[in-house]
Scaffold this active site. Structure first.
Site, PDB file in Angstrom:
ATOM      1  N   LYS A  53      53.693  72.367 -18.665  1.00  0.00           N
ATOM      2  CA  LYS A  53      54.657  72.811 -17.647  1.00  0.00           C
ATOM      3  C   LYS A  53      56.096  72.553 -18.100  1.00  0.00           C
ATOM      4  O   LYS A  53      56.973  73.403 -17.928  1.00  0.00           O
ATOM      5  CB  LYS A  53      54.379  72.105 -16.311  1.00  0.00           C
ATOM      6  CG  LYS A  53      53.150  72.655 -15.600  1.00  0.00           C
ATOM      7  CD  LYS A  53      52.654  71.751 -14.486  1.00  0.00           C
ATOM      8  CE  LYS A  53      51.371  72.307 -13.886  1.00  0.00           C
ATOM      9  NZ  LYS A  53      50.689  71.400 -12.970  1.00  0.00           N
ATOM     10  N   GLN A  97      51.461  66.057  -9.665  1.00  0.00           N
ATOM     11  CA  GLN A  97      50.256  66.440 -10.408  1.00  0.00           C
ATOM     12  C   GLN A  97      49.017  65.800  -9.785  1.00  0.00           C
ATOM     13  O   GLN A  97      48.960  64.592  -9.589  1.00  0.00           O
ATOM     14  CB  GLN A  97      50.398  66.005 -11.875  1.00  0.00           C
ATOM     15  CG  GLN A  97      49.275  66.472 -12.773  1.00  0.00           C
ATOM     16  CD  GLN A  97      49.180  67.983 -12.901  1.00  0.00           C
ATOM     17  OE1 GLN A  97      50.177  68.663 -13.100  1.00  0.00           O
ATOM     18  NE2 GLN A  97      47.978  68.513 -12.780  1.00  0.00           N
ATOM     19  N   ASP A 120      54.262  74.577  -5.427  1.00  0.00           N
ATOM     20  CA  ASP A 120      52.806  74.685  -5.603  1.00  0.00           C
ATOM     21  C   ASP A 120      52.186  75.538  -4.494  1.00  0.00           C
ATOM     22  O   ASP A 120      51.066  76.015  -4.621  1.00  0.00           O
ATOM     23  CB  ASP A 120      52.166  73.287  -5.559  1.00  0.00           C
ATOM     24  CG  ASP A 120      51.703  72.824  -6.928  1.00  0.00           C
ATOM     25  OD1 ASP A 120      51.496  73.685  -7.801  1.00  0.00           O
ATOM     26  OD2 ASP A 120      51.530  71.599  -7.120  1.00  0.00           O
TER      27      ASP A 120
END
Length: 281
Positions: A53, A97, A120
């Site tokens: 990422k 995460q 997200d």
């Protein structure tokens, strides 16, 4: 007949080239998109994802900030860190995460991220907006899947979509996004009876259950589009939830693993971060 490959890697690269230009224009107008990633603990897979990422952010000019916290971090400490990032004007997107250590509630963390920074697409407010087709951040993997289908000019409207899996991250939202595109959607899961009878009706079959090579040729209708979201290791090699070698001779289109859905997930995360920066600018 062998299926056409839905190459997520190629589409991701194409999308990122156009994103570079958008980011450059934003930077020149005084807004640098910023993404903060919080990593708790030493999970190897999570560390790999996070590196990927960060690298992707650098490639297109997004400012990225990595916050590493130890495995024994308390929930309160993590929530305090999220509050700080919520208030930081240089950060447009916050990503924690997953999975998290067991002392931390995933739900508490997801709900603490400001909806306008939830790139997200997991916050209940954003999920609610997705359900009602309001403008919002869409969950990245389902968003990437829809983009792949559209890019390949695969008809979604009126098609029977069967989703195997009902997670909050992929299964449930991908079905909803395809319902929003006028598909007829059936969800299957571990309690579904006569699974093969249902999967064989699918015009588009989406498999997200985390079991290596679970779907065989006998489970798939001739000419179906097969989207494999799985990422498993078998004999040291990466493979999906679909037995690719078997199913490629039945399907009209199929995603490879790796190189299918995965690259699109990160690409749509970047897309959401850029959108958040545009909303701020």
């Amino acid at each position: 007949m062998s299926a056409l490959l839905l190459n997520g890697k190629e589409l991701a690269a194409k999308k990122r080239e156009s994103m570079k230009v958008v980011v450059q224009n934003l930077v020149e107008s005084g807004t640098t998109p910023g993404l903060a990633v919080i990593l708790v603990g030493e999970n190897q897979a999570s560390q790999t994802y996070v590196r990927s990422k960060q690298k992707s952010c650098e490639q297109i000019g997004i400012h990225s900030e990595l916050i590493k916290l130890p495995e024994d971090t308390t929930e309160e400490s993590l929530l305090t860190e999220i509050d700080r990032l919520n208030d930081d004007p240089a950060i447009d997107g916050i990503l924690v995460q997953l999975p998290l250590p067991q002392q931390i509630s995933e739900r508490a963390v997801i709900e603490r991220i400001a909806p306008q920074k939830d790139v997200d697409g997991f916050h209940p407010i954003n999920i609610g907006k997705m359900m009602t087709k309001d403008k919002t951040f869409l969950p990245c993997t389902p968003y990437g899947i829809v983009e792949m289908l559209k890019e390949a000019e695969i008809d979604i409207s009126g098609q029977h979509v069967v989703v195997i899996g009902r997670s909050n991250i992929v299964g449930k939202p991908v079905g909803q996004l395809l319902l929003n595109e006028n598909a007829t959607v059936t969800y299957c899961h571990s309690h579904t009876k006569n699974l093969r009878d249902i999967t064989k009706q699918a015009d588009i079959l989406i498999v997200a259950i985390g079991q290596a090579k679970f779907v065989k040729a006998a489970d798939v209708k001739e000419g179906a589009v097969v989207i494999d979201v799985g990422m498993n290791r078998e004999d040291g090699k990466l493979c999906g939830d679909v037995d690719f070698e078997e199913v490629k001779n039945i399907a009209s289109h199929i995603t490879p693993v790796p190189g299918g859905v995965g690259p699109m997930t990160i690409t749509m995360l970047l897309e959401n971060t850029i959108q958040s920066a545009k909303d701020r600018s």
